[in-house]
Design a protein around this motif. Structure first.
Motif, short mmCIF file in Angstrom:
data_model
loop_
_atom_site.label_atom_id
_atom_site.label_comp_id
_atom_site.label_asym_id
_atom_site.label_seq_id
_atom_site.Cartn_x
_atom_site.Cartn_y
_atom_site.Cartn_z
N CYS A 271 0.83 -1.20 0.00
CA CYS A 271 0.00 0.00 0.00
C CYS A 271 0.87 1.25 0.00
CB CYS A 271 -0.95 0.04 1.20
SG CYS A 271 -0.13 0.19 2.77
N PRO A 272 0.57 2.20 -0.87
CA PRO A 272 1.34 3.45 -0.85
C PRO A 272 1.02 4.22 0.43
CG PRO A 272 -0.52 3.63 -2.34
CD PRO A 272 -0.53 2.22 -1.81
N PRO A 273 2.01 4.91 0.98
CA PRO A 273 1.72 5.63 2.23
C PRO A 273 0.78 6.81 2.01
CG PRO A 273 4.02 5.90 1.56
CD PRO A 273 3.38 5.02 0.55
N PRO A 274 -0.44 6.75 2.51
CA PRO A 274 -1.35 7.87 2.32
C PRO A 274 -0.93 9.06 3.17
CG PRO A 274 -2.37 6.23 3.73
CD PRO A 274 -1.05 5.67 3.31
N LYS A 275 -1.11 10.23 2.65
CA LYS A 275 -0.74 11.43 3.39
C LYS A 275 -1.86 12.44 3.29
CE LYS A 275 4.14 10.88 2.32
NZ LYS A 275 5.18 11.25 1.38
N ALA A 276 -2.06 13.15 4.40
CA ALA A 276 -2.98 14.28 4.35
C ALA A 276 -2.26 15.46 3.72
CB ALA A 276 -3.44 14.62 5.75
N THR A 277 -2.99 16.33 3.10
CA THR A 277 -2.36 17.53 2.57
C THR A 277 -2.07 18.50 3.71
OG1 THR A 277 -4.45 18.64 2.27
CG2 THR A 277 -3.64 17.31 0.41
N LEU A 278 -1.21 19.45 3.44
CA LEU A 278 -0.91 20.46 4.46
C LEU A 278 -2.18 21.19 4.88
CD1 LEU A 278 2.32 22.56 3.86
CD2 LEU A 278 1.60 21.34 5.91
N GLU A 279 -3.06 21.47 3.90
CA GLU A 279 -4.30 22.18 4.22
C GLU A 279 -5.14 21.36 5.20
OE1 GLU A 279 -3.09 21.75 1.10
OE2 GLU A 279 -2.37 23.82 0.98
N MET A 280 -5.22 20.04 4.96
CA MET A 280 -6.00 19.18 5.86
C MET A 280 -5.36 19.17 7.26
SD MET A 280 -6.49 16.18 3.06
CE MET A 280 -7.08 14.87 4.08
N ILE A 281 -4.05 19.10 7.28
CA ILE A 281 -3.35 19.07 8.58
C ILE A 281 -3.56 20.38 9.32
CG2 ILE A 281 -1.06 19.00 9.64
CD1 ILE A 281 -0.23 17.06 7.37
N ASP A 282 -3.48 21.49 8.60
CA ASP A 282 -3.62 22.80 9.24
C ASP A 282 -5.03 23.02 9.78
OD1 ASP A 282 -1.03 23.55 8.94
OD2 ASP A 282 -1.33 24.67 7.08
N ALA A 283 -6.01 22.32 9.23
CA ALA A 283 -7.39 22.50 9.69
C ALA A 283 -7.64 21.82 11.04
CB ALA A 283 -8.35 21.95 8.63
N LEU A 284 -6.70 20.97 11.45
CA LEU A 284 -6.85 20.26 12.74
C LEU A 284 -6.24 21.10 13.86
CD1 LEU A 284 -5.83 16.76 11.34
CD2 LEU A 284 -8.13 17.48 12.00
N ARG B 64 -0.89 10.34 13.64
CA ARG B 64 -2.22 10.94 13.67
C ARG B 64 -2.18 12.31 14.32
NH1 ARG B 64 -7.13 7.21 14.37
NH2 ARG B 64 -6.58 5.49 12.98
N LYS B 65 -3.10 13.13 13.88
CA LYS B 65 -3.30 14.42 14.55
C LYS B 65 -4.79 14.54 14.86
CE LYS B 65 -2.44 19.36 14.12
NZ LYS B 65 -2.20 20.48 13.22
N ALA B 66 -5.11 14.83 16.10
CA ALA B 66 -6.50 14.93 16.54
C ALA B 66 -7.31 13.72 16.05
CB ALA B 66 -7.12 16.23 16.05
N GLY B 67 -6.70 12.55 16.11
CA GLY B 67 -7.40 11.31 15.74
C GLY B 67 -7.41 11.00 14.26
N GLN B 68 -6.91 11.91 13.42
CA GLN B 68 -6.93 11.70 11.96
C GLN B 68 -5.56 11.21 11.49
OE1 GLN B 68 -9.77 12.39 10.11
NE2 GLN B 68 -10.67 12.80 12.14
N PRO B 69 -5.51 10.12 10.71
CA PRO B 69 -4.22 9.71 10.14
C PRO B 69 -3.72 10.78 9.18
CG PRO B 69 -5.89 7.99 9.87
CD PRO B 69 -6.60 9.22 10.34
N THR C 267 2.47 19.87 13.73
CA THR C 267 1.90 20.14 15.06
C THR C 267 0.99 21.36 15.06
OG1 THR C 267 3.76 21.57 15.70
CG2 THR C 267 3.95 19.20 16.22
N GLY C 268 1.28 22.31 14.18
CA GLY C 268 0.47 23.53 14.15
C GLY C 268 0.86 24.56 15.18
N TYR C 269 1.92 24.31 15.94
CA TYR C 269 2.36 25.34 16.88
C TYR C 269 2.80 26.58 16.12
CZ TYR C 269 2.61 21.89 20.69
OH TYR C 269 2.30 20.96 21.64
N GLU C 270 2.76 27.72 16.81
CA GLU C 270 3.20 28.97 16.20
C GLU C 270 4.61 28.79 15.61
OE1 GLU C 270 2.40 32.15 18.96
OE2 GLU C 270 3.92 33.38 17.99
N ARG C 271 4.81 29.30 14.42
CA ARG C 271 6.09 29.22 13.71
C ARG C 271 6.54 27.77 13.44
NH1 ARG C 271 10.37 33.44 16.20
NH2 ARG C 271 9.75 32.55 18.17
N CYS C 272 5.57 26.86 13.35
CA CYS C 272 5.96 25.46 13.08
C CYS C 272 6.45 25.29 11.65
CB CYS C 272 4.80 24.51 13.35
SG CYS C 272 3.42 24.71 12.22
N ASP C 273 6.23 26.30 10.80
CA ASP C 273 6.75 26.21 9.43
C ASP C 273 8.21 26.64 9.38
OD1 ASP C 273 6.05 28.79 10.14
OD2 ASP C 273 5.67 29.40 8.07
#
Ligand code: SF4
Ligand code: SF4
Length: 368
Positions: free
Chosen positions: A3-16, A34-39, A83-89
């Protein structure tokens, strides 16, 4: 693994919601983040012969050479961006012009992995590319391949997933615990940015082994929310009974004092390791708190000829550096000055822990 490793997009990750991530074994060959329960990220696990120098640097890296071996079961990414912490980019410690960030963003990994072609970026690796490695021994035995070395040549401390990854990720998966279990005569140091939440079970396992040191990195560069989460994680290390060391990264440009005070609420001064900010291969500030009883990382600096460099502050505040010449007289250092682990009295906090009764790893204590 098909199975190819599925990934969420940055936009999806940032919405959590922002906060630490969770890691689990989805299968023997797949790690799921996972982040907030989402792979959000899947990582394929590779296995290698432990006699190869692929994930264990028995001689250490350029800085830790001959002093502190490094176990890199996880490397090339810390998932800070997720993680979405401030300045995590940004890489940790970067200034507003993008200078002086995490050393792992520009070290030999970036060069070896053809960074331009592969878009190596330590905080985005595994989110925007496939550059985060999980490597385990092919024979399943987490035993350090240095049994043939004389005992005095085997380092009592091993740094675990601390070079270009986050040791909390490693602890969340139980990797350090497995190595600590397989090598009970050593101490395993875990330098945690706490981007990953540790389950009670994993903390209990680490604490029960008795040779895992819970290190937490803090600094005045971090946002208040991230700092709170890191101190809370350090407190959990203590609640579960892990020997605890706080690594305080300092820079003249940050609010360091308040962070030191918070660290001292948890541990005595000698169990705070101050790490003066290292802004490039050649530039590292001087410690700010050495008169406060804290331990220091990077106190041993050497010139291009391997001579110990001494720093002197003049009455007007100017700083000068000298080494001892062949005749013993002070002279100027040659070339760039680097901090090295060679002869370091701090030994990543282990020296201070020794004074608190943690001198010998459990196997040796039991044998005594
Ligand atoms: S210091 Fe650690 S957490 Fe921060 S960017 Fe570097 S590897 Fe990631
Ligand atoms: S504390 Fe000393 S031994 Fe540990 S990384 Fe720093 S310089 Fe090296």
């Amino acid at each position: 693994m098909t199975c190819p490793p599925p990934k969420a997009t940055l936009e999806m990750i940032d919405a959590l919601p922002a906060g630490p991530l969770d890691a689990r074994w989805a299968s023997p060959d797949l790690v799921e983040v996972r982040k907030a329960g989402q792979p959000i990220v899947h990582l394929l696990v590779t296995r290698a012969d432990r006699r190869q120098d692929t994930y264990i640097k028995l001689l250490g890296n350029t800085k830790t050479r001959f002093e502190v071996p490094i176990l890199n079961s996880l490397s090339l990414g810390c998932l800070r961006r997720a993680t979405g912490y401030e300045r995590c980019d940004r890489t940790c410690y970067e200034d507003d012009q993008g200078r002086g960030g995490c050393y792992a963003s520009a070290n030999q990994y970036a060069i070896q992995r053809a960074s331009v072609a592969d878009h190596y970026d330590i905080v985005h690796n595994a989110i925007l590319n496939d550059q985060l490695l999980v490597r385990l021994p092919s024979d399943g035995l987490a035993v350090l391949p240095d049994a043939d070395l004389p005992v005095e040549k085997r380092s009592p401390i091993i740094r675990s997933s601390s070079e270009s990854s986050d040791a909390s990720f490693d602890l969340a998966l139980g990797i350090t615990q497995a190595w600590a279990e397989g090598n009970p005569d050593r101490w395993f140091l875990t330098l945690c940015s706490h981007h990953f939440r540790l389950s009670d079970a994993m903390l209990c396992w680490a604490a029960a082994l008795g040779n895992v040191i819970g290190c937490t990195t803090v600094s005045g560069w971090l946002s208040a929310a991230e700092l709170d989460d890191r101190f809370a994680a350090a407190r959990r290390f203590q609640e579960f009974g892990l020997p605890t060391v706080i690594w305080l990264v300092t820079s003249r440009d940050w609010a360091n004092e308040l962070v030191l005070e918070r660290a001292l609420e948890l541990v005595p001064p000698e169990l705070v390791v101050e790490v003066p900010h290292r802004s490039s291969h050649h530039a590292q500030e001087l410690p700010l708190f050495s008169d406060r009883g804290v331990s220091v990382c990077g106190s041993m600096r050497y010139d291009a000829d391997g001579r110990r460099v001494e720093f002197h502050q003049g009455a007007d505040g100017t700083l000068s550096r000298t080494v001892r010449g062949a005749d013993g007289a002070p002279t100027k250092p040659r070339g760039q000055v680097h901090s090295r682990c060679l002869n370091c009295p701090t030994k990543c906090g282990w020296t201070a822990l020794f004074g608190h009764g943690f001198g010998e790893a459990p196997a040796l204590r039991r044998a005594a």
